[in-house]
Enzyme design. Structure first.
Site, mmCIF file in Angstrom:
data_model
loop_
_atom_site.group_PDB
_atom_site.id
_atom_site.type_symbol
_atom_site.label_atom_id
_atom_site.label_comp_id
_atom_site.label_asym_id
_atom_site.label_seq_id
_atom_site.Cartn_x
_atom_site.Cartn_y
_atom_site.Cartn_z
ATOM 1 N N HIS A 64 0.820 -1.225 0.000
ATOM 2 C CA HIS A 64 0.000 0.000 0.000
ATOM 3 C C HIS A 64 0.853 1.275 0.000
ATOM 4 O O HIS A 64 0.323 2.355 -0.255
ATOM 5 C CB HIS A 64 -0.930 0.041 1.219
ATOM 6 C CG HIS A 64 -1.978 -1.031 1.236
ATOM 7 N ND1 HIS A 64 -2.819 -1.251 0.171
ATOM 8 C CD2 HIS A 64 -2.322 -1.935 2.189
ATOM 9 C CE1 HIS A 64 -3.639 -2.262 0.472
ATOM 10 N NE2 HIS A 64 -3.357 -2.699 1.677
ATOM 11 N N ASP A 103 -2.644 -10.720 -2.359
ATOM 12 C CA ASP A 103 -3.207 -10.223 -1.104
ATOM 13 C C ASP A 103 -4.667 -9.835 -1.354
ATOM 14 O O ASP A 103 -5.028 -9.435 -2.462
ATOM 15 C CB ASP A 103 -2.396 -9.002 -0.656
ATOM 16 C CG ASP A 103 -2.764 -8.506 0.733
ATOM 17 O OD1 ASP A 103 -2.028 -8.828 1.678
ATOM 18 O OD2 ASP A 103 -3.773 -7.792 0.860
ATOM 19 N N HIS A 108 -6.218 -7.323 -0.435
ATOM 20 C CA HIS A 108 -6.347 -5.885 -0.694
ATOM 21 C C HIS A 108 -5.576 -5.519 -1.956
ATOM 22 O O HIS A 108 -4.534 -6.114 -2.256
ATOM 23 C CB HIS A 108 -5.805 -5.090 0.495
ATOM 24 C CG HIS A 108 -6.472 -5.422 1.796
ATOM 25 N ND1 HIS A 108 -5.935 -6.309 2.700
ATOM 26 C CD2 HIS A 108 -7.663 -5.009 2.312
ATOM 27 C CE1 HIS A 108 -6.760 -6.416 3.746
ATOM 28 N NE2 HIS A 108 -7.817 -5.651 3.527
ATOM 29 N N ASP A 128 -4.461 -12.907 3.395
ATOM 30 C CA ASP A 128 -5.708 -12.442 4.010
ATOM 31 C C ASP A 128 -6.940 -12.695 3.139
ATOM 32 O O ASP A 128 -8.052 -12.326 3.520
ATOM 33 C CB ASP A 128 -5.614 -10.964 4.414
ATOM 34 C CG ASP A 128 -4.901 -10.089 3.412
ATOM 35 O OD1 ASP A 128 -4.624 -10.571 2.283
ATOM 36 O OD2 ASP A 128 -4.614 -8.922 3.737
#
Ligand code: ZN
Length: 318
Positions: free
Chosen positions: A134, A171, A173, A254
């Site tokens: 991120h 991931d 996200h 995740d």
């Protein structure tokens, strides 16, 4: 399976450092030190005895500056508190150990790239924290300080002269920071599967960069079958088309069904499956050169089991 030419003599590298456990975002924060302890405990098992283990060196500020603004590394280090905590945003929190942890995370991935390109390992997994995908060139974000995977891609280009480097991110996200680095540079490729909509809000299918970005957004509740189809129909064909000289993987776990931060329904076997598919792509284009780095994963048991499945696959055991 296409990995029949797997060379068992070429080992898998595990890079980590105890400094990565000393980053403590605070009580109740999901990106907790226990995540890395859980992962490292798994690699004490006998089936992982064949791993080459390397202590991560400190990342170099010159490497960080390949992705981030020149003043950024210094600014992050200056923000690290002597005691207590300091917040860079609502969920990106520094403790006294955070600076060393973030530098080790960068050093782990660049060292793994060096080893894989030198041929001392076939592939490698970097068990580090904080995560990185991120982090934007200008700011830390979403638990991430330095964008280790993007730094590794740039390091592979500047230190080793590679012309085409791919980053694949599974991931749950979207790797917004990595996409920012890749989307204007045709020498890089970025593909991401992620729950959508979800934090950070980017990663729609229409975000394609210069044609070198592939986003595979997945609705909440998507299971391994849908995940695998997204890779088979969209991500893997585009990766083959790009023909990378090195495959980098943002390995967040995740998207596991047990994860408390998201709502996909993957299982350990799905992470082993995608790892093997990425290894096959690397084998077709780069002699198998692949370096993976831990991103998210917040249910400790699911995280440890998924990381084990991922690394078993890297070792050719899947
Ligand atoms: Zn994540």
């Amino acid at each position: 399976m296409e990995c029949t030419d797997y060379d068992a003599a070429m080992p898998t590298l595990l890079v980590t450092h105890r400094d990565c456990i000393a980053h403590e975002p605070g009580h109740g924060h999901p990106e907790a030190p226990g995540r890395l302890s859980a992962v490292l405990d798994i690699f004490k098992e006998r089936e992982f005895a064949g791993l080459i283990r390397l202590e991560a060196p400190m990342g170099r500020e010159t490497d960080i500056a390949l992705v981030h603004e020149p003043s950024f590394a210094g600014a992050v280090m200056a923000a690290v508190p002597v005691t207590g905590h300091a917040a860079l945003d609502a969920d990106t929190i520094l403790s006294p150990g955070s600076g060393a942890a973030a530098l080790r995370a960068v050093g782990a991935v660049t060292a793994a790239v060096d080893a894989v390109i030198a041929g001392t390992a076939r592939n490698g997994f970097c068990a580090v924290r904080p995560p990185g995908h991120h982090a934007e060139p200008t700011h830390a974000m979403g638990f991430c300080l330095f964008n280790s995977i993007a730094i590794a891609a740039r390091h592979a280009q500047t230190a080793h002269g590679l012309k085409r480097v791919a980053i694949v991110d599974f991931d749950v996200h979207h790797g917004n920071g990595t996409q920012t680095v890749v989307e204007s540079d045709p020498s890089l490729f970025f593909a991401s599967s992620h729950q959508y909509p979800l934090y950070p809000g980017t990663g729609a299918a229409g975000e394609t960069g210069l044609g070198n970005v592939v986003n595979a957004p997945l609705a909440a509740g998507s299971d391994g079958k849908i995940f695998r189809r997204a890779f088979e129909t969209r991500i893997l064909p585009a990766l083959d088309e790009f023909a990378p000289e090195l495959v980098l993987v943002s390995a967040g776990f995740d998207a596991h069904r047990a994860d408390p931060l998201a709502g996909l329904e993957l299982e350990e076997a799905d992470f082993a499956w995608v790892t093997t598919r990425l290894m096959e792509a690397a084998q077709r284009h780069s002699g198998g050169k692949l370096v993976s780095v831990l991103e998210g994963g917040y249910d400790l048991r699911a995280l440890a089991g998924s990381a084990a499945a991922h690394v078993s696959a890297l070792m050719g055991k899947a």
